[in-house]
Design a protein around this motif. Structure first.
Motif, short mmCIF file in Angstrom:
data_model
loop_
_atom_site.label_atom_id
_atom_site.label_comp_id
_atom_site.label_asym_id
_atom_site.label_seq_id
_atom_site.Cartn_x
_atom_site.Cartn_y
_atom_site.Cartn_z
N TYR A 25 -39.22 13.64 -23.48
CA TYR A 25 -40.45 13.09 -24.03
C TYR A 25 -40.19 11.66 -24.51
O TYR A 25 -39.39 11.44 -25.43
N GLU A 26 -40.84 10.70 -23.88
CA GLU A 26 -40.63 9.30 -24.24
C GLU A 26 -41.78 8.47 -23.66
O GLU A 26 -42.08 8.56 -22.47
N PHE A 27 -42.40 7.67 -24.49
CA PHE A 27 -43.41 6.74 -24.01
C PHE A 27 -42.70 5.62 -23.26
O PHE A 27 -41.81 4.96 -23.81
N ARG A 28 -43.10 5.41 -22.01
CA ARG A 28 -42.54 4.32 -21.20
C ARG A 28 -43.71 3.49 -20.68
O ARG A 28 -44.26 3.78 -19.62
N GLY A 29 -44.09 2.51 -21.45
CA GLY A 29 -45.31 1.77 -21.15
C GLY A 29 -45.04 0.38 -20.61
O GLY A 29 -43.93 -0.14 -20.65
N ALA A 30 -46.11 -0.23 -20.09
CA ALA A 30 -46.06 -1.62 -19.64
C ALA A 30 -47.44 -2.24 -19.83
O ALA A 30 -48.45 -1.60 -19.56
N TRP A 31 -47.45 -3.48 -20.32
CA TRP A 31 -48.70 -4.21 -20.50
C TRP A 31 -49.05 -4.95 -19.20
O TRP A 31 -48.20 -5.65 -18.63
N ILE A 32 -50.28 -4.83 -18.76
CA ILE A 32 -50.79 -5.64 -17.65
C ILE A 32 -51.87 -6.55 -18.23
O ILE A 32 -52.96 -6.09 -18.57
N GLN A 33 -51.55 -7.84 -18.37
CA GLN A 33 -52.52 -8.78 -18.91
C GLN A 33 -53.41 -9.31 -17.79
O GLN A 33 -53.00 -9.36 -16.62
N THR A 34 -54.62 -9.72 -18.15
CA THR A 34 -55.56 -10.23 -17.15
C THR A 34 -55.94 -11.68 -17.39
O THR A 34 -56.57 -12.30 -16.54
N ILE A 35 -55.56 -12.25 -18.53
CA ILE A 35 -55.91 -13.63 -18.84
C ILE A 35 -54.98 -14.58 -18.07
O ILE A 35 -53.77 -14.40 -18.05
N PHE A 36 -55.58 -15.52 -17.33
CA PHE A 36 -54.83 -16.52 -16.54
C PHE A 36 -53.88 -15.88 -15.52
O PHE A 36 -52.76 -16.34 -15.34
N GLN A 37 -54.32 -14.82 -14.87
CA GLN A 37 -53.47 -14.13 -13.89
C GLN A 37 -53.98 -14.28 -12.46
O GLN A 37 -53.52 -13.58 -11.56
N GLY A 38 -54.93 -15.17 -12.25
CA GLY A 38 -55.36 -15.48 -10.89
C GLY A 38 -56.34 -14.52 -10.27
O GLY A 38 -56.59 -14.59 -9.05
N TYR A 39 -56.93 -13.63 -11.05
CA TYR A 39 -57.91 -12.70 -10.48
C TYR A 39 -59.10 -13.44 -9.88
O TYR A 39 -59.65 -13.01 -8.86
N ASP A 40 -59.49 -14.54 -10.50
CA ASP A 40 -60.65 -15.31 -10.02
C ASP A 40 -60.36 -16.07 -8.74
O ASP A 40 -61.27 -16.55 -8.07
N LYS A 41 -59.09 -16.18 -8.38
CA LYS A 41 -58.70 -16.89 -7.14
C LYS A 41 -58.50 -15.92 -5.97
O LYS A 41 -58.35 -16.36 -4.83
N ARG A 42 -58.48 -14.63 -6.24
CA ARG A 42 -58.25 -13.63 -5.20
C ARG A 42 -59.55 -12.90 -4.86
O ARG A 42 -60.46 -12.81 -5.68
N THR A 43 -59.60 -12.34 -3.66
CA THR A 43 -60.74 -11.52 -3.28
C THR A 43 -60.61 -10.15 -3.94
O THR A 43 -59.56 -9.80 -4.49
N THR A 44 -61.69 -9.37 -3.88
CA THR A 44 -61.64 -8.01 -4.42
C THR A 44 -60.52 -7.21 -3.78
O THR A 44 -59.74 -6.54 -4.47
N ALA A 45 -60.41 -7.28 -2.46
CA ALA A 45 -59.36 -6.53 -1.75
C ALA A 45 -57.98 -6.99 -2.18
O ALA A 45 -57.07 -6.18 -2.36
N GLU A 46 -57.82 -8.30 -2.35
CA GLU A 46 -56.52 -8.84 -2.77
C GLU A 46 -56.18 -8.41 -4.20
O GLU A 46 -55.02 -8.10 -4.49
N ASN A 47 -57.17 -8.38 -5.07
CA ASN A 47 -56.92 -7.92 -6.44
C ASN A 47 -56.54 -6.45 -6.48
O ASN A 47 -55.64 -6.05 -7.23
N LYS A 48 -57.21 -5.64 -5.69
CA LYS A 48 -56.86 -4.22 -5.64
C LYS A 48 -55.44 -4.04 -5.11
O LYS A 48 -54.67 -3.22 -5.63
N ALA A 49 -55.10 -4.80 -4.08
CA ALA A 49 -53.75 -4.70 -3.51
C ALA A 49 -52.71 -5.17 -4.52
O ALA A 49 -51.62 -4.57 -4.65
N TYR A 50 -53.02 -6.23 -5.25
CA TYR A 50 -52.13 -6.76 -6.28
C TYR A 50 -51.84 -5.70 -7.34
O TYR A 50 -50.68 -5.47 -7.73
N LEU A 51 -52.87 -5.02 -7.80
CA LEU A 51 -52.70 -4.02 -8.85
C LEU A 51 -52.03 -2.75 -8.32
O LEU A 51 -51.18 -2.18 -9.01
N THR A 52 -52.40 -2.29 -7.14
CA THR A 52 -51.77 -1.07 -6.61
C THR A 52 -50.28 -1.31 -6.34
O THR A 52 -49.46 -0.42 -6.59
N ASN A 53 -49.93 -2.48 -5.86
CA ASN A 53 -48.52 -2.80 -5.65
C ASN A 53 -47.76 -2.80 -6.98
O ASN A 53 -46.64 -2.27 -7.07
N MET A 54 -48.39 -3.37 -8.02
CA MET A 54 -47.75 -3.38 -9.33
C MET A 54 -47.58 -1.96 -9.86
O MET A 54 -46.51 -1.61 -10.38
#
Length: 467
Positions: A25-54
């Motif tokens: 039993y152990e919390f193993r977390g990670a923060w995914i920030q969205t500020i200044f991460q280029g979401y506005d420069k990518r298409t919807t498909a590219e953003n989904k691929a970016y997040l699924t890969n992460m």
């Protein structure tokens, strides 16, 4: 040949020792920030691929909880009737993504597919860059109720003393908690803003209007306390099992200021940001603290080990997960020692998710060499889940009856019935939010159910799987 055998045997012993010491039993977390991460420069498909890969990379590393930023600055990375779509997502405040997608819903589904928790991360008081004011739609709260905001530095902030602002933030929390299948609500360290040298936060009029006997510092802390207590109550009223967590700045108070503080000499969360997070834990308003102990081991003013020990000691009846800086930890080659010093915490959380590959190989070969379950929140209200019933294996899939009190299930694999031991984390194959699983290896399988607060049921009867 003998030398090669000895080396191989030593490696096996190392792996065995490492595995034996890893907790179930152990919390193993990670923060995914969205500020200044280029979401506005990518298409919807590219953003989904970016997040699924992460997420795929996080899963391979052993992460079991994701903290996803959904409200950076009084805006939304999800469909909201209360606040506008974020410019960090689409480039324009209030503009919906096209092709349409809902990042929060997407992340809930994708995290749960991988057996990970999803905690929605909100920044409560930070609002709008002053330079961005002309870009806001007329319906933005800053335009319709400017009296509820103050300017400080380059930003507008919600004035923390106003009940109307607390209610606004609580309405947002309620909306997310009701509409999304989240596992937690998360606030970070931005309460009253980090102080700007020689610049006082502009709340003198509000303090005078309050006609309080409290000092201004105590009054500010009381304002934040009111918000935290109110948010906690809203979450408990809607979904009692949803966790509420805070990630404070790494120093509560220095011992030179308060004997109960740490042997450090830096900015103080209590005195400079007006957030007494351990007190909130003691009052039962929050479920976990993730102090941001991002400094190196031998930092002059804030040594990592001193602070890890202090926060672990000051749990106040709630979980403490250590906030780790992956990039800095890799730079100074401090992973093993930091994990050793954090072993008595309830887990760790990594800032930031996309930098975790810098330490992921070392984690997988050491502290995270076996899977772990997010610890149970024993103080939360929920009905316990029963052991899974009617486990069957057909058409290459394991399935079982769904218990209404079960939120997810743990799949264990053993070589024989004689080896069954669900206390062994090495036997965990997967965590699933659906009562179905496709085994990749033959063996003896056992399944347990986790209730809404991660309490584990008794195991099912075992079933043999041949592939």
């Amino acid at each position: 040949m003998m030398r090669r055998f000895i080396m191989a045997f030593a490696l096996l012993i190392t792996i065995f020792i490492s595995s034996a010491k890893t907790p179930k039993y152990e919390f193993r977390g990670a923060w995914i920030q969205t500020i200044f991460q280029g979401y506005d420069k990518r298409t919807t498909a590219e953003n989904k691929a970016y997040l699924t890969n992460m997420l795929d990379n996080l899963q391979l590393c052993g992460i079991n909880a994701v903290i996803f930023q959904v409200r950076p600055r009084a805006d939304a990375f999800y469909k909201s009737e209360i606040e506008p779509w974020s410019a960090f997502l689409t480039g324009t405040v209030g503009k919906a993504p096209s092709p349409y997608w809902d990042p929060l819903q997407f992340m809930v589904e994708e995290c749960h597919k991988r057996g990970m928790e999803l905690h929605a991360w909100l920044n409560p008081y930070r609002a709008v860059l002053i330079d961005d004011l002309p870009k806001l739609p007329k319906t933005h709260l800053l335009k319709t109720h400017p009296e509820r905001f103050v300017k400080y530095g380059k930003l507008y902030y919600f004035e923390p003393s106003l009940q109307a602002n607390r209610e606004h933030i609580c309405n947002i929390v309620a909306d997310i908690t009701k509409r999304y299948d989240i596992d937690g609500i998360h606030f970070d360290d931005y309460f009253y803003p980090y102080p700007i040298p020689k610049t006082e936060f502009p709340d003198a009029k509000a303090y005078a209007a309050a006609k309080t006997k409290l000092s201004k510092a105590d009054w500010r802390r009381k304002n934040i306390e009111k918000l935290i207590k109110q948010v906690s109550g809203i979450i408990t009223e809607i979904k009692p099992w949803v966790r509420f967590g805070i990630s404070p700045f790494g120093i509560w108070r220095n011992a030179s200021t308060d004997p109960k503080g740490s042997q450090t000499s830096g900015l103080q969360n209590y005195d400079d940001l007006y957030a007494d997070v351990p007190y909130w834990a003691e009052q039962g308003w929050i479920d976990y603290q993730i102090p941001q102990i991002y400094w190196e081991l031998n930092h002059k003013n804030a040594p990592y080990g001193v602070l890890a020990k202090w926060w672990i000691k000051n749990r106040r009846g709630r979980h403490v997960y250590i906030g780790q800086d992956a990039e800095k930890t890799a730079k100074f080659n401090e992973l093993n020692e930091k994990m050793r010093l954090a072993k008595n915490a309830d887990g760790n959380c990594w800032w930031y998710a996309s930098s975790l590959p810098k330490v992921s190989d070392s984690l997988k070969n050491g502290a995270y060499s076996t899977p772990a379950l997010v610890p149970e929140y024993i103080w939360k209200q929920t009905e316990p889940a029963s052991a899974p019933q009617n486990v069957r294996f057909t058409k290459g899939k394991l399935s079982w009856n769904k218990d209404p009190n079960a939120r997810k299930w743990v799949i264990y694999r053993f070589r024989s019935n004689n080896e069954i031991d669900i206390d062994n984390p090495a036997a965990i194959c997967a965590v699933t939010y659906s009562p179905i699983f496709s085994p990749k290896k033959a063996g003896i399988y056992v399944i347990t159910a986790l209730d809404n607060c991660n309490g584990e049921s008794a195991p099912s009867t075992s079933i043999k799987v041949t592939l």
